[in-house]
Design an enzyme around this catalytic site. Sequence first.
Site, mmCIF file in Angstrom:
data_model
loop_
_atom_site.group_PDB
_atom_site.id
_atom_site.type_symbol
_atom_site.label_atom_id
_atom_site.label_comp_id
_atom_site.label_asym_id
_atom_site.label_seq_id
_atom_site.Cartn_x
_atom_site.Cartn_y
_atom_site.Cartn_z
ATOM 1 N N ARG A 128 0.877 -1.184 0.000
ATOM 2 C CA ARG A 128 0.000 0.000 0.000
ATOM 3 C C ARG A 128 0.903 1.219 0.000
ATOM 4 O O ARG A 128 1.564 1.528 0.991
ATOM 5 C CB ARG A 128 -0.879 -0.024 1.250
ATOM 6 C CG ARG A 128 -1.757 1.214 1.428
ATOM 7 C CD ARG A 128 -3.004 1.140 0.566
ATOM 8 N NE ARG A 128 -4.071 1.995 1.075
ATOM 9 C CZ ARG A 128 -4.208 3.286 0.783
ATOM 10 N NH1 ARG A 128 -3.326 3.886 0.016
ATOM 11 N NH2 ARG A 128 -5.236 3.962 1.264
ATOM 12 N N GLY A 129 0.941 1.927 -1.115
ATOM 13 C CA GLY A 129 1.910 2.996 -1.311
ATOM 14 C C GLY A 129 1.903 4.071 -0.249
ATOM 15 O O GLY A 129 2.952 4.496 0.233
ATOM 16 N N ASP A 187 1.240 3.973 2.790
ATOM 17 C CA ASP A 187 1.750 3.534 4.097
ATOM 18 C C ASP A 187 3.259 3.355 4.121
ATOM 19 O O ASP A 187 3.920 3.685 5.107
ATOM 20 C CB ASP A 187 1.104 2.192 4.495
ATOM 21 C CG ASP A 187 -0.348 2.346 4.895
ATOM 22 O OD1 ASP A 187 -1.000 1.322 5.113
ATOM 23 O OD2 ASP A 187 -0.829 3.490 4.990
ATOM 24 N N THR A 188 3.806 2.798 3.062
ATOM 25 C CA THR A 188 5.180 2.294 3.163
ATOM 26 C C THR A 188 6.130 2.712 2.047
ATOM 27 O O THR A 188 7.321 2.409 2.117
ATOM 28 C CB THR A 188 5.154 0.749 3.197
ATOM 29 O OG1 THR A 188 4.529 0.259 1.998
ATOM 30 C CG2 THR A 188 4.395 0.228 4.406
ATOM 31 N N ARG A 189 5.629 3.422 1.017
ATOM 32 C CA ARG A 189 6.480 3.707 -0.142
ATOM 33 C C ARG A 189 7.734 4.483 0.219
ATOM 34 O O ARG A 189 8.843 4.189 -0.239
ATOM 35 C CB ARG A 189 5.705 4.483 -1.206
ATOM 36 C CG ARG A 189 6.560 4.819 -2.415
ATOM 37 C CD ARG A 189 5.863 5.789 -3.355
ATOM 38 N NE ARG A 189 4.538 5.356 -3.707
ATOM 39 C CZ ARG A 189 4.283 4.389 -4.584
ATOM 40 N NH1 ARG A 189 5.282 3.763 -5.154
ATOM 41 N NH2 ARG A 189 3.054 4.045 -4.857
ATOM 42 N N GLY A 226 -9.696 1.019 -13.687
ATOM 43 C CA GLY A 226 -10.801 0.079 -13.718
ATOM 44 C C GLY A 226 -10.702 -0.951 -12.616
ATOM 45 O O GLY A 226 -10.054 -0.753 -11.607
ATOM 46 N N GLU A 234 -4.125 -7.979 -6.393
ATOM 47 C CA GLU A 234 -2.785 -8.503 -6.651
ATOM 48 C C GLU A 234 -2.467 -9.685 -5.739
ATOM 49 O O GLU A 234 -1.897 -10.685 -6.178
ATOM 50 C CB GLU A 234 -1.734 -7.405 -6.436
ATOM 51 C CG GLU A 234 -1.743 -6.346 -7.510
ATOM 52 C CD GLU A 234 -0.759 -5.229 -7.213
ATOM 53 O OE1 GLU A 234 -0.715 -4.276 -7.999
ATOM 54 O OE2 GLU A 234 -0.044 -5.304 -6.200
#
Length: 675
Positions: free
Chosen positions: A99-100, A102-104, A132, A166
């Site tokens: 989850r970008g 939060d942790t990127r 989409g 994913e």
Amino acid sequence: MGLPTSDEIRKQEILKTFMDEVKTDTMLILEFSALHREIFVSFPVVHTEFLLPWLFVHAASKDGLLKKRIRELNEVCDDCDFLASSHRPSSYDVFINFRGADTRENFVALLYDALSSAGIHAFIDSEELWEGEEICPSLLRAIRGSKMSIPVFSEHYADSKYCLLELAEIWERHLSDGQTILPVFIDVEPRDVRHQSGSFEGSFKKHKKKCKSGEVQRWKDALKEVGNLKGWPLKGDSSIQEQLTVVKLIVQNSLRELDIAPLDVCRYPVGIDSHVENLISLLNIDSNDVRFVAICGMGGLGKTTIAKAVYNEIYRSFNGNSSFLPNVKEVNNNLVSLQKRLLQDIFKKGHDITSVSSGSNLIKKMLDKAKVLLILDDVDDHEQLDVLAGGLDWFGEGSRIIITTRDLHILNVHENKVYGVIHIYEPEVLNFENSLQLFSWHAFSENEPPESYKKLSHKVVHLAEGLPLTLEVLGSCLIDKDKEEWKDTLRRLKGILEDKVCEKSIKSYEDKVIAKLMISYNKLGDPEKAIFLDVACHFIGRKVEEAISIWDACNLHPRLAIKELCQKHLLKIDDFGILSMHDQLRYMGRRIISIDGSRDPTNRSRLWSPDEILKVLKKDKRFQKLKVLILRNSHDLCDSPNFFAWFPKYLSDEFSQKSLSQQLQVTLQVADIHW
């Protein structure tokens, strides 16, 4: 080169626009140029799977225009026959799912950089690539083309349906093709991932309202299964150093799973780095001389692990001319097979060797001009060195030969034969901080124990005295045990390492730690065994010269024996001449006496526990095999009329009571009784 197709022209135009729009970011241009120099030459076809992971970690992920250009380029690549182009990477090593928001900017950036530095080709997922409800083709290819996946679960991970889509795909890939999954849990409990509780609960309530029930169930199934896998927990407020520790462990495991590192080191390489640095300095691989370096120390110290880590660090400098021969002592009866393996490793083909001597000649003939890296692991006889690495002139300039052994004497003998110095590295046991960390990884899968287990963990670590093998075995033994079981194990361990040799043993400790230490003991001659057992049972903390006077009287030739015991790292003498040994070795020696005596004190050759001595004396039994008896502060026993009746009959027959009494008076002043 033929004329470019319309698809290629369109891609080149998009790339040109992209470069114009980011040209103000100097760092972006420089980094992009370093990774994709060909773009600046002729803008050839470049697949965005190679570009996008780098872009979203390092630059402009918040710029809507750049995102638009990237999507345009991605669509072109998806729609055209470019997919078969030789420029396209065939697969990724690792797919990172996270989850970008939060942790990127922290953990994932550190992880990506570390994976890249280790030569691991990683794909970083990003929600900005999504459009989409379905996974776009490039992401689908990245997941399916990766050999392993690293889902990074965080507090708001379940908010993202894209992360969940994913993950479901990752789990299906695991089921169908066995893709390895290494999960990380940042500020979330694995049980919350498995059961969609905690911070995941609210997210799934929203998903149930907006998404199809079948899709939501697919996500829940994936979370349940992946949440059950062993991974790495990390607190959200962890320091950079704590994050780097976990990152390093993930990289090590990734290298092992991907088989990128030629040798499997260990799951938790705590304290290894300093040893590797010291050895690389000692090896001095930039020098053109031929150099022998030995890692020497007691069993269970991690010599093989250190040697493997060094091998993985430097083997690339030898252009494929490298060989690691494990457990040399186990193949001592077939040295020809080791010679064949050495040449096979370096020349990648088999060689016909009919005898040890012909093998030695062939090795010297074929390697005397080659720069090689050779590691001979667990050597216990100088003959093994003679036939595998007989001299400096056997190898070409720049060659490095690394030996691991418990026996310093073997190295001294070989040093005289090769007419050169063998550089010795003797690793110390782990300090308390590293010991606690290694123990915690094995017991809790974390780098430190939970607060509620901290005191108990400290007690176990103190008893292990820094021996990595002991820490690993005890940590693994205590996994999933409650506090009462911990306390019981601690009591047993404390008992067996002290004087209570009849204490109930810990099976895994006996099978792994003591069995490994016994290898060195079993190689000793009778005088060396006797002196080792004497020290283990009686003379720790005593002056070596006092003990020597007793051993001399027993014709044990103590000075030679003591030298061998020290060379085999079974005995230590400090600067003040005081005898000592590691607690694990002391326990092993006392265990040998206990087992040989069938647990009956009257049948033991040595007694050191006052309780057991008194137990025998009170029962008015005769000592059957007694050789050494501690009688500190018990001189008055000599005045007992029944004193000599307790000892083996041959002693009473050989000495008169008067002469034996006189001998005892002299001996007691020195070091008790010894026959």
